[in-house]
Every structure is written in C-alpha cells, then in structure tokens.
Scaffold this active site. Sequence first.
Site, PDB file in Angstrom:
ATOM      1  CD  GLU A 242      16.242   4.287  48.749  1.00  0.00           C
ATOM      2  OE1 GLU A 242      15.706   3.181  48.521  1.00  0.00           O
ATOM      3  OE2 GLU A 242      17.237   4.427  49.481  1.00  0.00           O
ATOM      4  CG  HIS A 338      -3.441   1.446  25.886  1.00  0.00           C
ATOM      5  ND1 HIS A 338      -3.530   2.354  26.911  1.00  0.00           N
ATOM      6  CD2 HIS A 338      -2.682   2.037  24.921  1.00  0.00           C
ATOM      7  CE1 HIS A 338      -2.830   3.435  26.603  1.00  0.00           C
ATOM      8  NE2 HIS A 338      -2.308   3.280  25.402  1.00  0.00           N
TER       9      HIS A 338
END
Length: 377
Positions: A242, A338
């Site tokens: 996992e 951004h």
Amino acid sequence: MDSIYTNPDHELLRDQVAKFIAREVEPHADKWEEAGMVPRDVLRRMGSAGLFGLMYEGAYGGAEADAMTNLVFAEALSQSTYAGFIITVLVHTDMASPHLHHAGSPAQKDKYLRKVIAGELITAVGITEPGAGSDVAGIRTTARRDGDDWVLNGTKMFITNGVHADLYFVAAKSGPGKREVSMFIVEKGTPGFTVGRALKKSGWLSSDTAELIFDNVRIPAANLLGEEGKGFYSVMKNFQTERIALAAMAVGHCQRALELTLQYVKQREAFGSTLWDKQTIRQRIAMLDAKTRAARQFMYHCAWRVTQGHDIVQDVSLLKALTGELVNEVVQACQQFHGGMGYMRETPIERLWRDARVLAIGGGATEVMLEEAAKRY
C-alpha cells in the site's frame, strides 16, 4: 524519465495506461468529481484490459508479474490529475484485493478472484476506525464465533470505495489478545452491514469514501480470510504494498505538477519577460525536479528489494514519509508559480494541490512512518 530497474515490457505497460487515461479518464473525470464516484463501467474496462491482476495468478486471469511491474502501473496511473480516480483503482489493486491474493483459500479465490481481476467486483478494505488508524492493534470492531458463523459488530471510518464496493475485507478483534485480529470477507448486502454515510472530503472528490457499520453481521465461517487471529500480521505485510503505491501517487503528482508548471512559466509573461526568464523561478523548479528524481529512484529501489525478498519495512516507511512531504512541497510551489490561476477550481494544478495534502496522512501519517523507521535503527 527512464530507470535502471525498468525494461521494455514496463514501458509498454506505461504506454497502455497513458492511453487509457487519455481516452477514458481525462475527458470525463470532471463529472466524476461532481458525482463523487468513478463509474463502475470504467473500472470494468480497466479489468478487461488486464490492468487489475498484474501480480495475481494466471489461473484466475492475472499476469503473475512482480512488484516492479506493479510499481510501474501505479506510477503511470498517477500521471492523471484526478487523484480520486487513481486512489479508487489503487485501493482495489494494491490495498484491498491483495488480502484475498495472499491469504485466500482456493475456494475463496475460486469464488471471487476472477471477478475481482475482471473488475466485475470492486473491493475495499475495512481497517481504520474512528479511534484507530495506523494503530491496527487498537481497533474495536469485534468478531465472535457463533456455531458455524462469525458475528461482526463495530464501525469503520474513512473507507475508500466504501460506498460502492461489492466486496469488503474487514479487520476485527477475534480474541482477547492485543494483536488477536482476524480478517473477514463481507459481501455488500449482507444483513446488518450498512454504509453509515458517505464522507465529504477536501480532495479525492471522485473517490467514494464511507463510514461502515456492522450490527450483528452474521457471515459463514468460510468467510474467515487467512488464519484466525493472524490478521494483524496480514495487515502489516500488506501495508508495504500500500505504501509503495501511495509513494507512486506522490511521485506521479510531482512529475505532473512540474510538467504543467514548466509549460505555464515558459509562456506566462510578467514585467516584460516570461516567468521562466526569472532566475529564481528556474532554479527553484530545477531543485524540485532534483528532489523528485531522487525520490523516484528510492521508490524503484524499494520495489526492487521486494523482488529480491528483503525486509523492506524501514525503507518503505522512510519512502512514505519522504514522498508524502515532498509532494506537498512540490505541488504547493508549482501552484505558487501559477499565481491566481493556480487557485481556480478549473485548473489541474489546483486539483493536484488539494489532492496531494492527504498523501502525508493516509496510509500512515508522516510522524507514524518516521517512528516505524526509527524503531529499526
């Protein structure tokens, strides 16, 4: 980026996954975010394409591949900017169904595994509870033997695929010992087993996450998965698979965020030149890329050590801690580059930013991982 650990077959798999994402995921996943789930017909198409049984037995439709191949799949899948889709798949392939693969009896595999690999049955794993997450020994859900049945009582929390899964692998205390935990197979629709509520999250919006309630859920003794009282060790073993998958998610997000940001800063102008022309921005992006490449090689090294049969608990704990923190550093910096657009819901970088946060928490919080590593020095 190439790796010394991969081969041409791995690159073919990477290309297959990329084409599936481009065709089946990216054009439609905004609707999945709104709906709070990935359509099951999409998952069945992934199963039909042979992507759900890479490490499983050929007799049930699996590819009998190794951990390295499975890592390539997880990393390729994580090039999508829709992490809710990614985690829906990885819980099925790397976190839930491995319990059946590792511990299932021939009869259990005959009954379920072919359909799991084909995507006809989607799986979830029920371990986390309101008061127990990484501390598996602290779970309070109980399993009591009653004649030819087991009776389950308790509550599970934060269960990915919890709303719409077909098959659940549930951990429950089956005796007085602190680690006396057993795993059980519970089918959807079993009397007394209900979804308490679908949970609303900050990110992973297309992943259905639920509270599960077990109220005198009676299941046949044949649904005991593996040895009675040995479920704790099964869970601990599967944590390594996992956590490598979650590290792949983190690295994939780093790669994708850097790619999107490079495209953006090379065309966005400010103060008479592009952002890429600003030395500070160029150098920060280069350093983030260096950290991502280093983490990626560590991740591949961990998967290689699995194929060699080594004890990897310390390595994987360090990997999970490192990548969970790194993805937040990288994605937040990329969002910053951004500007205001990076805070808008319609942009992939904003989605990556909110989806990345949980990777330092889920599957073992950073602090827990560092303790696991430190105990082994």
